[in-house]
Motif scaffolding. Structure first.
Motif, PDB file in Angstrom:
ATOM      1  N   CYS A  83     -48.855  31.878  25.076  1.00  0.00           N
ATOM      2  CA  CYS A  83     -48.494  30.810  24.143  1.00  0.00           C
ATOM      3  C   CYS A  83     -49.476  29.649  24.246  1.00  0.00           C
ATOM      4  O   CYS A  83     -49.747  29.146  25.338  1.00  0.00           O
ATOM      5  CB  CYS A  83     -47.077  30.321  24.455  1.00  0.00           C
ATOM      6  SG  CYS A  83     -46.577  28.871  23.523  1.00  0.00           S
ATOM      7  N   SER A  91     -54.903  23.845  19.570  1.00  0.00           N
ATOM      8  CA  SER A  91     -54.248  25.142  19.489  1.00  0.00           C
ATOM      9  C   SER A  91     -54.659  25.842  18.203  1.00  0.00           C
ATOM     10  O   SER A  91     -54.790  25.197  17.151  1.00  0.00           O
ATOM     11  CB  SER A  91     -52.722  24.982  19.518  1.00  0.00           C
ATOM     12  OG  SER A  91     -52.276  24.572  20.789  1.00  0.00           O
ATOM     13  N   TYR A 112     -56.057  30.050  16.490  1.00  0.00           N
ATOM     14  CA  TYR A 112     -56.095  31.510  16.481  1.00  0.00           C
ATOM     15  C   TYR A 112     -57.545  31.979  16.552  1.00  0.00           C
ATOM     16  O   TYR A 112     -58.426  31.397  15.912  1.00  0.00           O
ATOM     17  CB  TYR A 112     -55.431  32.043  15.212  1.00  0.00           C
ATOM     18  CG  TYR A 112     -54.101  31.374  14.905  1.00  0.00           C
ATOM     19  CD1 TYR A 112     -52.981  31.614  15.708  1.00  0.00           C
ATOM     20  CD2 TYR A 112     -53.974  30.471  13.851  1.00  0.00           C
ATOM     21  CE1 TYR A 112     -51.773  30.977  15.448  1.00  0.00           C
ATOM     22  CE2 TYR A 112     -52.768  29.834  13.582  1.00  0.00           C
ATOM     23  CZ  TYR A 112     -51.670  30.092  14.385  1.00  0.00           C
ATOM     24  OH  TYR A 112     -50.481  29.461  14.129  1.00  0.00           O
ATOM     25  N   TYR A 169     -49.392  31.087  11.439  1.00  0.00           N
ATOM     26  CA  TYR A 169     -48.415  31.370  12.484  1.00  0.00           C
ATOM     27  C   TYR A 169     -47.450  32.511  12.150  1.00  0.00           C
ATOM     28  O   TYR A 169     -47.198  33.368  13.004  1.00  0.00           O
ATOM     29  CB  TYR A 169     -47.628  30.109  12.837  1.00  0.00           C
ATOM     30  CG  TYR A 169     -46.697  30.323  14.003  1.00  0.00           C
ATOM     31  CD1 TYR A 169     -47.184  30.445  15.289  1.00  0.00           C
ATOM     32  CD2 TYR A 169     -45.322  30.431  13.811  1.00  0.00           C
ATOM     33  CE1 TYR A 169     -46.342  30.658  16.363  1.00  0.00           C
ATOM     34  CE2 TYR A 169     -44.471  30.645  14.877  1.00  0.00           C
ATOM     35  CZ  TYR A 169     -44.982  30.765  16.142  1.00  0.00           C
ATOM     36  OH  TYR A 169     -44.147  30.989  17.198  1.00  0.00           O
ATOM     37  N   SER A 219     -47.750  35.419  14.877  1.00  0.00           N
ATOM     38  CA  SER A 219     -46.602  35.569  15.780  1.00  0.00           C
ATOM     39  C   SER A 219     -45.853  36.862  15.537  1.00  0.00           C
ATOM     40  O   SER A 219     -45.196  37.392  16.442  1.00  0.00           O
ATOM     41  CB  SER A 219     -45.646  34.376  15.622  1.00  0.00           C
ATOM     42  OG  SER A 219     -45.082  34.352  14.323  1.00  0.00           O
ATOM     43  N   GLU A 232     -53.271  33.870  20.106  1.00  0.00           N
ATOM     44  CA  GLU A 232     -53.067  32.424  20.184  1.00  0.00           C
ATOM     45  C   GLU A 232     -54.097  31.894  21.177  1.00  0.00           C
ATOM     46  O   GLU A 232     -54.161  32.355  22.320  1.00  0.00           O
ATOM     47  CB  GLU A 232     -51.651  32.098  20.647  1.00  0.00           C
ATOM     48  CG  GLU A 232     -50.588  32.397  19.608  1.00  0.00           C
ATOM     49  CD  GLU A 232     -49.253  31.743  19.916  1.00  0.00           C
ATOM     50  OE1 GLU A 232     -49.199  30.907  20.848  1.00  0.00           O
ATOM     51  OE2 GLU A 232     -48.268  32.065  19.227  1.00  0.00           O
ATOM     52  N   ALA A 272     -54.473  25.907  14.470  1.00  0.00           N
ATOM     53  CA  ALA A 272     -53.093  26.223  14.092  1.00  0.00           C
ATOM     54  C   ALA A 272     -52.501  25.085  13.280  1.00  0.00           C
ATOM     55  O   ALA A 272     -53.088  24.000  13.145  1.00  0.00           O
ATOM     56  CB  ALA A 272     -52.251  26.468  15.347  1.00  0.00           C
ATOM     57  N   HIS A 288     -47.905  22.586  15.756  1.00  0.00           N
ATOM     58  CA  HIS A 288     -48.197  23.183  17.060  1.00  0.00           C
ATOM     59  C   HIS A 288     -49.084  22.291  17.928  1.00  0.00           C
ATOM     60  O   HIS A 288     -49.191  22.519  19.136  1.00  0.00           O
ATOM     61  CB  HIS A 288     -48.880  24.541  16.878  1.00  0.00           C
ATOM     62  CG  HIS A 288     -47.978  25.630  16.408  1.00  0.00           C
ATOM     63  ND1 HIS A 288     -46.860  26.022  17.126  1.00  0.00           N
ATOM     64  CD2 HIS A 288     -48.011  26.400  15.292  1.00  0.00           C
ATOM     65  CE1 HIS A 288     -46.254  27.001  16.470  1.00  0.00           C
ATOM     66  NE2 HIS A 288     -46.919  27.245  15.358  1.00  0.00           N
TER      67      HIS A 288
END
Length: 245
Positions: free
Chosen positions: A68, A87, A89, A99, A103, A111, A197, A201
């Motif tokens: 995470c 944060s 990808y 996301y 996810s 992540e 992100a 986040h």
């Protein structure tokens, strides 16, 4: 701002005495989940890399994935010499860098966190030492704690050939010492693009310190950073919000 989706792959279990925890995010979005059963690992001391970069000029970036991104971002925001940690990808394409898709396991992304740092204050090797010791467990394949799937894999995305060389050498060094008791599964993935992100986040650990997932899985990582790397620890985090202001 749309409602924050719950993390689909987390197997939340709860004692009968603990109810549903609902988090109200900035802007009114909500995130509801139950306390995960597993907590963060204890502090783990590993040797420093024998091969490291020399202090350069200006700033450099590192891209790391280790479960995470809330916790990984939070750790590096507390490292001296880091001016920003975002944060996002990495490992997939632009059209899947969202996301809900990541996810749900519907992309090649992990992540990840993009770290901007001053190499005169903290070297790339020191960043990797923190990454391997307190930010995540590099012996877990396609999972971290309660999170499972390739989107939570342990991966290093070098931004320069020198970073790739240092990362490869350090993994070999650590495997050679047998310090973990298990083989490191961290992959070095060259040529990956990083996609930030969604806004909700960013700075998540700082913004939501009492959120159950953060308390159990991520805050202990910050405590371990302070314990194991007191010289590199900074009390005030380098927030994304501050970098944009």
């Amino acid at each position: 701002m749309p409602s924050t989706p719950a993390r689909r792959s987390r197997p939340f279990r709860l004692a009968a005495s603990i109810g549903l925890a609902t988090l109200v995010l900035a802007g009114g979005a909500t995130l509801a989940s139950r306390l995960p059963a597993q907590a963060a690992e204890a502090a783990f001391i590993i040797p420093a890399p024998t091969l490291d970069a020399k202090g350069g000029t200006g700033t450099e970036t590192a891209i790391l994935a280790g479960g995470c991104f809330w916790g990984v971002q939070g750790v590096f925001q507390h490292v001296k010499g880091v001016s920003n940690a975002v944060s996002g990808y990495a490992g997939g394409t632009a059209d899947t860098a969202t996301y809900p898709i990541v996810s749900g396991g519907g992309s090649d992304h992990a992540e990840a966190v993009q770290i901007t740092y001053d190499p005169k204050q903290v070297t790339y090797g020191e960043i990797l030492q923190i990454y391997f010791s307190v930010a995540h467990d590099p012996t877990q394949l396609n999972r971290q704690g309660p999170d499972s799937g390739t989107q939570y894999r342990s991966a290093i995305f070098p931004t320069t050939p020198e970073q790739a060389k240092i990362a490869k050498a350090y993994i070999g060094q650590l495997d050679g010492t047998g310090v973990y008791g298990e083989k490191i599964v961290t992959k070095i993935e060259d040529g990956a693009r990083f996609f930030p992100a969604e806004a909700y986040h960013q700075d998540f650990l700082f913004q939501n310190p009492t959120y159950p997932y953060i308390v159990i899985n991520d805050q202990p990582k910050i405590d371990n950073l302070k314990q194991v790397f007191p010289q590199q620890f900074r009390a005030e985090p380098a927030l994304v919000a501050s970098a944009k202001s």
